[in-house]
Design an enzyme around this catalytic site. Structure first.
Site, PDB file in Angstrom:
ATOM      1  N   ASP A 191     -11.763  37.781  11.640  1.00 55.10           N
ATOM      2  CA  ASP A 191     -13.077  37.863  11.485  1.00 55.10           C
ATOM      3  C   ASP A 191     -13.171  38.742  10.030  1.00 55.10           C
ATOM      4  O   ASP A 191     -12.170  39.502   9.895  1.00 55.10           O
ATOM      5  CB  ASP A 191     -13.672  38.567  12.589  1.00 55.10           C
ATOM      6  CG  ASP A 191     -14.022  38.335  13.837  1.00 55.10           C
ATOM      7  OD1 ASP A 191     -14.228  37.022  13.952  1.00 55.10           O
ATOM      8  OD2 ASP A 191     -14.135  38.602  15.015  1.00 55.10           O
ATOM      9  N   ASP A 242     -17.735  31.447  14.554  1.00 56.92           N
ATOM     10  CA  ASP A 242     -18.873  32.233  15.419  1.00 56.92           C
ATOM     11  C   ASP A 242     -20.275  31.799  15.155  1.00 56.92           C
ATOM     12  O   ASP A 242     -20.851  31.320  15.982  1.00 56.92           O
ATOM     13  CB  ASP A 242     -18.606  33.722  15.518  1.00 56.92           C
ATOM     14  CG  ASP A 242     -17.265  34.161  15.830  1.00 56.92           C
ATOM     15  OD1 ASP A 242     -16.603  33.499  16.769  1.00 56.92           O
ATOM     16  OD2 ASP A 242     -16.918  35.329  15.221  1.00 56.92           O
TER      17      ASP A 242
END
Length: 164
Positions: free
Chosen positions: A119, A138
């Site tokens: 991330d 995401d």
């Protein structure tokens, strides 16, 4: 031919997710720098290793959890594909399914390669400091799920199906 849109949406979502992670985390050196301010506070790059699900939930760090999340993600991809296959899915629903599947597969590849999901996106606004990070996969998963909800039950012509 009908599922070309689903395939290409999934392909590009997967490719953009993986390319963005490679560019920001590895090429720009976020893995070493840990943070890069892009347009603070609105957009920042912050290195994150997500071993759980959204917001780090279920983050046990165990190999069992890793493989369970890989299996769950693949099962969701298959379920969504089979669902739209049985529907008279219009182009928006096919596009949404492709985005969800492509984003999920991008995160699966991360779990296979690294043992966690990379991330790097962090967004804050209006005096609120958001501690969470996410990735383009995401974003595609969220957009795809929202699209499936919004466009479910619509025929390819965009009109609601009549109840039996």
């Amino acid at each position: 031919m009908r599922f070309a849109l689903l395939f290409w949406a999934g392909f590009w979502a997967f490719l953009l997710d993986q390319a963005s992670k490679s560019l920001v985390v590895h090429w720009m050196g976020l893995v070493r720098l840990r943070e890069i301010d892009v347009l603070p506070p609105l957009l920042n790059f912050r290195y994150g290793e997500n071993r759980g699900i959204n917001f780090g939930l279920l983050d046990s760090g165990s190999e069992v959890a890793r493989w369970a999340l890989i299996g769950f993600s693949l099962a969701v991809c298959v379920a969504v594909f089979l669902w739209v296959l049985r529907q008279r899915a219009g182009r928006w629903m096919l596009l949404s399914a492709g985005l969800l599947i492509g984003g999920a597969l991008g995160n699966v590849v991360d779990r296979l390669l690294y043992g966690y999901v990379l991330d790097f996106l962090n967004m804050s606004c209006c005096g609120l400091n958001n501690p969470f990070v996410f990735n383009l996969g995401d974003v595609f998963i969220f957009a795809g799920a929202a699209g499936l909800i919004l466009f479910e039950g619509r025929s390819p012509q965009g009109k609601r199906k009549k109840a039996p």
